[in-house]
Design an enzyme around this catalytic site. Structure first.
Site, PDB file in Angstrom:
ATOM      1  N   LEU A  84       0.861  -1.182   0.000  1.00 35.10           N
ATOM      2  CA  LEU A  84       0.000   0.000   0.000  1.00 35.10           C
ATOM      3  C   LEU A  84       0.898   1.232   0.000  1.00 35.10           C
ATOM      4  O   LEU A  84       1.645   1.453   0.949  1.00 35.10           O
ATOM      5  CB  LEU A  84      -0.913   0.024   1.236  1.00 35.10           C
ATOM      6  N   GLY A  86       5.235   5.793  -2.543  1.00 34.89           N
ATOM      7  CA  GLY A  86       5.948   7.063  -2.394  1.00 34.89           C
ATOM      8  C   GLY A  86       7.437   6.804  -2.211  1.00 34.89           C
ATOM      9  O   GLY A  86       7.985   5.823  -2.738  1.00 34.89           O
ATOM     10  N   ASN A  87       8.096   7.676  -1.433  1.00 41.08           N
ATOM     11  CA  ASN A  87       9.548   7.560  -1.247  1.00 41.08           C
ATOM     12  C   ASN A  87       9.965   6.160  -0.820  1.00 41.08           C
ATOM     13  O   ASN A  87      10.912   5.588  -1.355  1.00 41.08           O
ATOM     14  CB  ASN A  87      10.013   8.543  -0.164  1.00 41.08           C
ATOM     15  N   ALA A 140       8.029   2.845  -3.101  1.00 42.83           N
ATOM     16  CA  ALA A 140       8.614   2.577  -4.420  1.00 42.83           C
ATOM     17  C   ALA A 140       9.930   1.809  -4.277  1.00 42.83           C
ATOM     18  O   ALA A 140      10.235   0.919  -5.078  1.00 42.83           O
ATOM     19  CB  ALA A 140       8.838   3.894  -5.169  1.00 42.83           C
ATOM     20  N   ALA A 176      -1.212  -0.582  -4.101  1.00 45.99           N
ATOM     21  CA  ALA A 176      -2.363   0.318  -4.035  1.00 45.99           C
ATOM     22  C   ALA A 176      -1.887   1.767  -3.956  1.00 45.99           C
ATOM     23  O   ALA A 176      -1.038   2.096  -3.120  1.00 45.99           O
ATOM     24  CB  ALA A 176      -3.224  -0.009  -2.814  1.00 45.99           C
ATOM     25  N   VAL A 201      10.659   3.730  13.581  1.00 51.57           N
ATOM     26  CA  VAL A 201      11.532   4.409  14.547  1.00 51.57           C
ATOM     27  C   VAL A 201      12.941   4.483  13.984  1.00 51.57           C
ATOM     28  O   VAL A 201      13.602   3.465  13.763  1.00 51.57           O
ATOM     29  CB  VAL A 201      11.557   3.680  15.909  1.00 51.57           C
ATOM     30  N   ASP A 254       7.011  14.396  15.243  1.00 45.16           N
ATOM     31  CA  ASP A 254       7.530  13.181  14.610  1.00 45.16           C
ATOM     32  C   ASP A 254       8.408  12.407  15.611  1.00 45.16           C
ATOM     33  O   ASP A 254       8.250  11.195  15.791  1.00 45.16           O
ATOM     34  CB  ASP A 254       8.334  13.572  13.353  1.00 45.16           C
ATOM     35  N   LYS A 303       7.921   8.579  17.825  1.00 41.64           N
ATOM     36  CA  LYS A 303       8.955   7.543  17.942  1.00 41.64           C
ATOM     37  C   LYS A 303       9.260   7.244  19.408  1.00 41.64           C
ATOM     38  O   LYS A 303       9.492   6.088  19.783  1.00 41.64           O
ATOM     39  CB  LYS A 303      10.210   7.986  17.190  1.00 41.64           C
TER      40      LYS A 303
HETATM   41  N1  LIG Z   1      10.383   8.928   4.056  1.00 43.73           N
HETATM   42  C1  LIG Z   1      11.051   8.535   5.100  1.00 43.73           C
HETATM   43  O1  LIG Z   1      12.224   8.802   5.218  1.00 43.73           O
HETATM   44  C2  LIG Z   1      10.373   7.714   6.164  1.00 43.73           C
HETATM   45  C3  LIG Z   1      11.143   7.224   7.229  1.00 43.73           C
HETATM   46  C4  LIG Z   1      10.527   6.423   8.205  1.00 43.73           C
HETATM   47  C5  LIG Z   1       9.177   6.178   8.112  1.00 43.73           C
HETATM   48  N2  LIG Z   1       8.440   6.709   7.076  1.00 43.73           N
HETATM   49  C6  LIG Z   1       7.007   6.405   7.033  1.00 43.73           C
HETATM   50  O2  LIG Z   1       6.732   5.588   5.903  1.00 43.73           O
HETATM   51  C7  LIG Z   1       5.451   5.901   5.382  1.00 43.73           C
HETATM   52  C8  LIG Z   1       5.593   6.321   3.915  1.00 43.73           C
HETATM   53  O3  LIG Z   1       6.460   7.435   3.835  1.00 43.73           O
HETATM   54  P1  LIG Z   1       6.871   8.067   2.435  1.00 43.73           P
HETATM   55  O4  LIG Z   1       7.983   9.013   2.703  1.00 43.73           O
HETATM   56  O5  LIG Z   1       7.068   6.993   1.437  1.00 43.73           O
HETATM   57  O6  LIG Z   1       5.556   8.908   2.078  1.00 43.73           O
HETATM   58  P2  LIG Z   1       5.115   9.501   0.657  1.00 43.73           P
HETATM   59  O7  LIG Z   1       4.209  10.637   0.936  1.00 43.73           O
HETATM   60  O8  LIG Z   1       6.300   9.691  -0.221  1.00 43.73           O
HETATM   61  O9  LIG Z   1       4.291   8.299   0.024  1.00 43.73           O
HETATM   62  C9  LIG Z   1       3.009   7.917   0.439  1.00 43.73           C
HETATM   63  C10 LIG Z   1       2.366   7.144  -0.694  1.00 43.73           C
HETATM   64  O10 LIG Z   1       1.125   6.641  -0.267  1.00 43.73           O
HETATM   65  C11 LIG Z   1       0.126   6.999  -1.196  1.00 43.73           C
HETATM   66  N3  LIG Z   1      -1.141   7.151  -0.474  1.00 43.73           N
HETATM   67  C12 LIG Z   1      -1.428   8.063   0.484  1.00 43.73           C
HETATM   68  N4  LIG Z   1      -2.696   7.870   0.900  1.00 43.73           N
HETATM   69  C13 LIG Z   1      -3.182   6.817   0.213  1.00 43.73           C
HETATM   70  C14 LIG Z   1      -4.419   6.163   0.173  1.00 43.73           C
HETATM   71  N5  LIG Z   1      -5.435   6.561   0.929  1.00 43.73           N
HETATM   72  N6  LIG Z   1      -4.580   5.107  -0.661  1.00 43.73           N
HETATM   73  C15 LIG Z   1      -3.572   4.695  -1.462  1.00 43.73           C
HETATM   74  N7  LIG Z   1      -2.351   5.292  -1.474  1.00 43.73           N
HETATM   75  C16 LIG Z   1      -2.181   6.337  -0.652  1.00 43.73           C
HETATM   76  C17 LIG Z   1       0.605   8.297  -1.805  1.00 43.73           C
HETATM   77  O11 LIG Z   1      -0.018   8.532  -3.035  1.00 43.73           O
HETATM   78  C18 LIG Z   1       2.100   7.994  -1.922  1.00 43.73           C
HETATM   79  O12 LIG Z   1       2.349   7.222  -3.069  1.00 43.73           O
HETATM   80  C19 LIG Z   1       4.888   7.009   6.288  1.00 43.73           C
HETATM   81  O13 LIG Z   1       4.098   6.422   7.297  1.00 43.73           O
HETATM   82  C20 LIG Z   1       6.135   7.637   6.887  1.00 43.73           C
HETATM   83  O14 LIG Z   1       5.899   8.232   8.134  1.00 43.73           O
HETATM   84  C21 LIG Z   1       9.018   7.450   6.114  1.00 43.73           C
HETATM   85  N1  LIG Z   2      10.772  13.618   8.558  1.00 41.32           N
HETATM   86  C1  LIG Z   2      11.440  12.559   9.253  1.00 41.32           C
HETATM   87  C2  LIG Z   2      11.497  11.332   8.365  1.00 41.32           C
HETATM   88  C3  LIG Z   2      11.805  10.072   9.095  1.00 41.32           C
HETATM   89  O1  LIG Z   2      10.870   9.722  10.037  1.00 41.32           O
HETATM   90  C4  LIG Z   2      12.839  13.041   9.631  1.00 41.32           C
HETATM   91  O2  LIG Z   2      13.225  14.173   9.295  1.00 41.32           O
HETATM   92  O3  LIG Z   2      13.549  12.323  10.316  1.00 41.32           O
HETATM   93 NA    NA Z   3      14.389   1.551  12.632  1.00 39.75          NA
END
Ligand SMILES: NC(=O)c1ccc[n+]([C@@H]2O[C@H](COP(=O)([O-])OP(=O)(O)OC[C@H]3O[C@@H](n4cnc5c(N)ncnc54)[C@H](O)[C@@H]3O)[C@@H](O)[C@H]2O)c1
Ligand SMILES: N[C@@H](CCO)C(=O)O
Ligand code: NA
Length: 454
Positions: A22, A25-26, A29, A56, A143, A212, A216
């Protein structure tokens, strides 16, 4: 998924395990990329073929950071979940993530998530659903990103007694504070640079206000102390009020300012107003430069753990970013699938200790503060009297004469920088309020906690 026949490896062909992802995104993908690129190697490690059956997303045509087969994308998350053996949630936010995860767990499917905001709000509900259905929810990515800390805390340290967890758990704020410390940049300039480099969110509120990191701390504090906490249990202060002058003053005194997330055991010291339990907080804190966390630069994260028998441990690495965070997700996925192949959900976290989250009032800490005062007889004694009246002892006091300022005509001015000994937080706060009210105090700034490592 069916288990391969045990004990007859030569005859069995690996079964296939169907993975629903599901979010693309970052992080999502990158998880999809690894699943597709490393399929054969992962099959060896898991004992079953990990087949990504769908991703999804909200919008089928959104640009992606990684090129992925278009036929994998769907907007029907529920149908995808229902068709899978295991679900990876990387969409973020509370809803519909919560409902979708519950749908998977209630059907007995293991879930892997990086959603710290959701886990810090509804973690207990999600764990209960997993346990009731005989499955698991895993969230190493939630975390400190790639840093292995959730599973070491759950597994490796489960036979020890953790006393304190101190962490730099937000990359954006560490980058900002580090820039201010190393280049003298202002908060606004450092934030703009973090945004330009892509560390900070377009809306960086959750980062700079500490939310944030607070999520954690709630998650990790719960695991460390075998109790269940939410983000509401975490006393939280961000870094928006930290000025270049504060950073400079800290440096001159041999400290560095970090946004620290802390979860620590509070002993019963006989104060009826302060029961024993666990204090959880996120506060900008002055750390001695020799402390291992003081050397964590840029957008890196680190978690420092003090345990009864292990002593001091530090976990360090990238706390954010697509591929690093995907590494943590993949570790959880492989572990969950190995358990499925072997049978059984494994062991979840234990909440039996049920230690209450304590108020910050009783936490013992030190404060550093800077006062602008007229330079004349009686000022120091008026100020030190207030400290004495509140039972707060001064550790160091430095005076610096200031040039005349049109805002205070006809007065000679001095800046007093005071660092206190440790005292109860509530006594320190009352002292500061009383100091603020003194006629001889023209301005009070740079109020910041000082962490004394054990
Ligand atoms: N980016 C980081 O460095 C990082 C680090 C630790 C944890 N996280 C966590 O991982 C998760 C994803 O982060 P990210 O950076 O990939 O976010 P992002 O915003 O880049 O990607 C989120 C993806 O989910 C999709 N999306 C959002 N709502 C949706 C829905 N209702 N149905 C289907 N798709 C939906 C968006 O279109 C997007 O493709 C978050 O919970 C974030 O807190 C991210
Ligand atoms: N926005 C968060 C991403 C990781 O949770 C950070 O700057 O550490
Ligand atoms: Na970790």
């Amino acid at each position: 998924m069916t288990n391969p026949a045990a004990g007859t490896p030569a005859e069995s062909t690996p079964t296939t395990t169907r993975i629903a992802l599901l979010g693309a995104g970052n992080v999502g993908a990158e998880v999809a990329r690894i699943l597709l690129e490393e399929r054969d190697e992962l099959t060896e490690r898991i004992g079953a073929v990990p087949e990504l059956v769908g991703i999804a997303v909200r919008d089928l045509d959104s640009p992606r950071t990684v090129e992925l087969p278009r036929e994998l994308f769907t907007t029907d998350a529920d149908a995808l979940i229902d068709s899978a053996d295991v679900v990876i949630e990387l969409t973020g936010g509370l809803e519909p993530a919560r409902t979708r995860i519950l749908r998977a767990l209630n059907a007995g499917k293991p879930v892997i998530s990086g959603n710290k905001a959701l886990l810090a709000r509804h973690g207990a509900e999600l764990h209960a659903a997993a346990e009731a259905a005989g499955t698991s929810i895993s969230y190493e990515a939630a975390v400190a990103g790639a840093i292995p800390i959730v599973r070491p805390m759950l597994d490796s340290l489960s036979g020890d007694r953790v006393n304190r967890v101190l962490g730099i758990m937000n990359g954006t704020t560490n980058y900002i504070l580090d820039q201010m410390d190393t280049t003298g940049a202002s908060f606004d300039d450092a934030l703009a640079e973090a945004q330009r480099l892509g560390f900070a969110e377009a809306d960086p509120t959750a980062d700079v206000e500490g939310h944030d990191a607070a999520s954690k701390v709630a998650i990790l504090g719960g695991i460390a102390f075998h109790s269940s906490y939410t983000i509401d249990d975490v006393y939280c202060r961000g870094i928006t009020g930290v000025t270049a002058e504060d950073v400079e003053a800290a440096r001159e005194a041999g400290y560095v300012i970090k946004l620290l997330g802390v979860a620590e055991r509070v002993a019963d010291d006989g104060d009826p107003g302060q029961p024993s339990g666990v204090n959880l907080r996120v506060v900008p804190t002055m750390l001695p430069r020799k402390h291992p966390l003081a050397g964590v630069h840029g957008a890196f994260n680190a978690v420092f753990v003090e345990a009864e028998n292990a002593g001091e441990l530090m976990f360090y690495g990238p706390g954010a970013g697509g591929a690093p965070t995907a590494s943590a997700v993949m570790g959880d996925l492989v572990a969950a699938l190995r358990r499925s192949v072997a049978g059984g959900p494994g062991v979840g976290p234990s909440f039996h200790a049920d230690l209450p989250a304590t108020s910050v009032d009783g936490v013992r800490t030190s404060f550093s503060l800077t006062l602008l005062c007229p330079d004349r007889t009686g000022v120091l004694s008026a100020i030190s009297t207030v400290f004495a009246e509140h039972g707060v002892s001064i550790s160091t006091m430095q005076q610096r004469d200031l040039p005349a300022d049109d805002q205070y005509p006809g007065q000679r001015l001095a800046e007093l920088r005071i660092v206190t000994h440790q005292a109860r937080n509530a006594d320190l706060v009352n002292t500061v309020e009383a100091i603020r009210g003194l006629d001889v105090v023209l301005d009070l700034r740079g109020l910041i906690r000082v962490e004394n490592p054990s």
